[in-house]
Design an enzyme around this catalytic site. Structure first.
Site, short mmCIF file in Angstrom:
data_model
loop_
_atom_site.label_atom_id
_atom_site.label_comp_id
_atom_site.label_asym_id
_atom_site.label_seq_id
_atom_site.Cartn_x
_atom_site.Cartn_y
_atom_site.Cartn_z
N LYS A 65 2.15 11.12 5.01
CA LYS A 65 2.20 9.73 4.54
C LYS A 65 2.54 8.72 5.64
O LYS A 65 3.05 7.64 5.37
CB LYS A 65 3.18 9.54 3.35
N CYS A 66 2.27 9.11 6.86
CA CYS A 66 2.59 8.23 7.99
C CYS A 66 1.36 7.70 8.71
O CYS A 66 1.47 7.14 9.79
CB CYS A 66 3.49 8.97 8.99
N THR A 68 -1.89 9.65 8.65
CA THR A 68 -2.76 10.77 9.01
C THR A 68 -4.24 10.40 8.83
O THR A 68 -5.07 10.65 9.71
CB THR A 68 -2.46 11.98 8.09
N THR A 69 -4.55 9.85 7.66
CA THR A 69 -5.94 9.55 7.32
C THR A 69 -6.53 8.55 8.32
O THR A 69 -7.66 8.70 8.79
CB THR A 69 -6.00 8.95 5.89
N TRP A 70 -5.74 7.55 8.64
CA TRP A 70 -6.17 6.52 9.59
C TRP A 70 -6.36 7.13 10.98
O TRP A 70 -7.37 6.89 11.65
CB TRP A 70 -5.11 5.41 9.61
N HIS A 129 0.27 19.22 9.56
CA HIS A 129 1.60 18.58 9.46
C HIS A 129 2.68 19.50 10.04
O HIS A 129 3.87 19.24 9.90
CB HIS A 129 1.97 18.31 8.00
N ARG A 152 6.24 7.05 11.15
CA ARG A 152 6.32 5.75 10.50
C ARG A 152 7.75 5.50 10.08
O ARG A 152 8.54 6.44 9.95
CB ARG A 152 5.42 5.87 9.25
N SER A 160 5.45 5.60 0.17
CA SER A 160 4.08 6.12 0.17
C SER A 160 4.04 7.53 -0.44
O SER A 160 3.17 7.85 -1.25
CB SER A 160 3.56 6.15 1.60
N ARG A 283 -3.61 3.21 -0.31
CA ARG A 283 -2.83 2.49 -1.32
C ARG A 283 -2.69 1.03 -0.90
O ARG A 283 -3.46 0.19 -1.35
CB ARG A 283 -1.46 3.18 -1.51
P1 A3P Z 1 0.79 3.31 1.84
O1 A3P Z 1 1.01 4.29 0.75
O2 A3P Z 1 2.06 2.70 2.32
O3 A3P Z 1 -0.24 2.28 1.52
P2 A3P Z 1 -1.41 9.62 5.14
O4 A3P Z 1 -2.81 9.35 5.57
O5 A3P Z 1 -0.56 10.24 6.22
O6 A3P Z 1 -1.35 10.32 3.86
O7 A3P Z 1 -0.71 8.19 4.98
C1 A3P Z 1 -1.13 7.35 3.93
C2 A3P Z 1 -0.70 5.94 4.24
O8 A3P Z 1 -1.57 5.37 5.23
C3 A3P Z 1 -0.83 5.06 3.00
O9 A3P Z 1 0.21 4.11 3.10
C4 A3P Z 1 -2.20 4.47 3.19
O10 A3P Z 1 -2.44 3.29 2.46
C5 A3P Z 1 -2.21 4.21 4.69
N1 A3P Z 1 -3.57 4.13 5.24
C6 A3P Z 1 -4.65 4.90 4.93
N2 A3P Z 1 -5.72 4.49 5.63
C7 A3P Z 1 -5.34 3.44 6.38
C8 A3P Z 1 -6.03 2.59 7.29
N3 A3P Z 1 -7.31 2.73 7.54
N4 A3P Z 1 -5.32 1.60 7.87
C9 A3P Z 1 -4.00 1.44 7.63
N5 A3P Z 1 -3.30 2.21 6.76
C10 A3P Z 1 -3.96 3.21 6.15
#
Ligand code: A3P
Length: 316
Positions: A65-66, A68-70, A129, A152, A160, A283
């Site tokens: 939740k820090c 990863t996806t980005w 992770h 984060r 998150s 989110r």
């Molecule tokens: P929030 O829940 O605070 O919105 P992970 O990818 O590690 O699971 O982390 C998810 C967090 O990254 C979520 O935070 C999500 O909204 C945010 N996130 C996902 N894609 C993003 C992007 N392209 N740019 C910025 N934040 C992003």
């Protein structure tokens, strides 16, 4: 909900069932100082013991939740930009969730799909992770490969995490999630030790470990995309700078763009996170949402413990 008990017959299953166990929103097993999610633990152990890196591999690591996806999206877009120009209408990230573009090791090894890793062209991008101290030794020692970590503000991480797990467990309490961060039993926790492992490695081996923070990335994404590309051995050329390639990568991976791709609004991940809805990974995408979830007293408790644990680093 997440599946809990693993079959003790499976590889490493007997090792995992012998570990200290804590039942909370995810069942945790304490292994060498970290509360690994029970479900993923055998996969992590198999990854640790059996993964053979190639020198040009890049392991994308994070605390959950820090960002990863980005990070996965940015690294993929930057690494594959010759084959897939970031502005192209048919870019894979416009039709696939980032988790479908880069394999998650816990899943791959739990499902014994590691042969697929041999089939990936170099340079490979992979994701986990796993705490630094539990990474495969072949990754972290001399001839290993590169590692990129993202963390984060723990206050935003816990918010998150709460919303993410609530998609599977609607009755999850925020206070319980919060307390698990404080007492270290949060999945993959203690979070401070997870951060410290990668922090120290990045200080000792800056050529091999790149340490990133979600807040910094949000503040100046372009600068960090340049840094990331250079670290991965794929610096942007002067011609690419002139053509605006960095800006195209940033734009393609921006929160609003990604959140609205059809592939991220619908469907679920394959295998990982127990088939999580793609939209659960997008989110709010901001910093500071913690103010809407915790009192200033709670925030101070979290800040104090992280300040104390991360003392002596530039992270406090
Ligand atoms: P929030 O829940 O605070 O919105 P992970 O990818 O590690 O699971 O982390 C998810 C967090 O990254 C979520 O935070 C999500 O909204 C945010 N996130 C996902 N894609 C993003 C992007 N392209 N740019 C910025 N934040 C992003």
């Amino acid at each position: 909900a997440f599946p809990v008990a693993r079959d003790p017959e499976e590889e490493f299953g007997d090792l995992v069932v012998a570990l200290p166990r804590k039942e909370q929103f995810l069942v945790g097993r304490l292994y060498k100082g970290f509360w690994l999610p029970e479900y993923f633990a055998p996969g992590m152990l198999a990854f640790q013991r059996r993964f053979t890196p190639r020198p040009d591999d890049v392991v994308l690591t994070s605390y959950p939740k820090c960002g990863t996806t980005w990070l996965k999206a940015l690294a993929f877009a930057a690494m594959a930009r010759d084959a897939y120009p970031p502005a192209a209408a048919d870019h894979p990230l416009r039709r696939l969730n980032p988790h479908a573009c880069i394999p998650f090791m816990e899943d791959i090894f739990i499902e014994r799909r590691e042969a697929m890793l041999d089939g990936l062209p170099s340079p490979r991008l992979i994701n986990t992770h796993t705490p630094y101290s539990l990474l495969p030794e072949k990754v972290t020692t001399g001839g290993g490969c590169k590692v990129v970590y993202i963390c984060r503000d723990p206050k935003d991480m816990v918010v998150s995490l709460y919303h993410f797990i609530r998609r599977l467990q609607p009755d999850l309490s925020f206070v319980d999630t919060f307390e698990s961060v404080l007492d270290g039993t949060v999945p993959y926790g203690p979070m401070w030790d997870h951060i410290l492992g990668y922090w120290h490695a990045s200080v000792m081996h800056p050529d091999r470990v790149l340490f990133l923070k979600y807040e910094d990335l949000l503040q100046n994404t372009g600068e960090h995309v340049r840094k990331l590309a250079e670290f991965m051995g794929r610096p942007f050329s002067a011609a690419e700078e002139t053509e605006g390639t960095v800006a195209s990568v940033v734009e393609l991976c921006s929160f609003n763009k990604m959140k609205n791709f059809e592939a991220n609004k619908t469907g679920t991940t394959e295998g990982n996170y127990n088939s999580m809805a793609h939209d659960a990974f997008f989110r709010k995408g901001v910093t500071g949402d913690w103010v809407n979830h915790m009192s200033s007293e709670m925030a101070s408790r979290l800040d104090e413990i992280f300040h104390d644990k991360l003392r002596g680093t530039v992270l406090t």
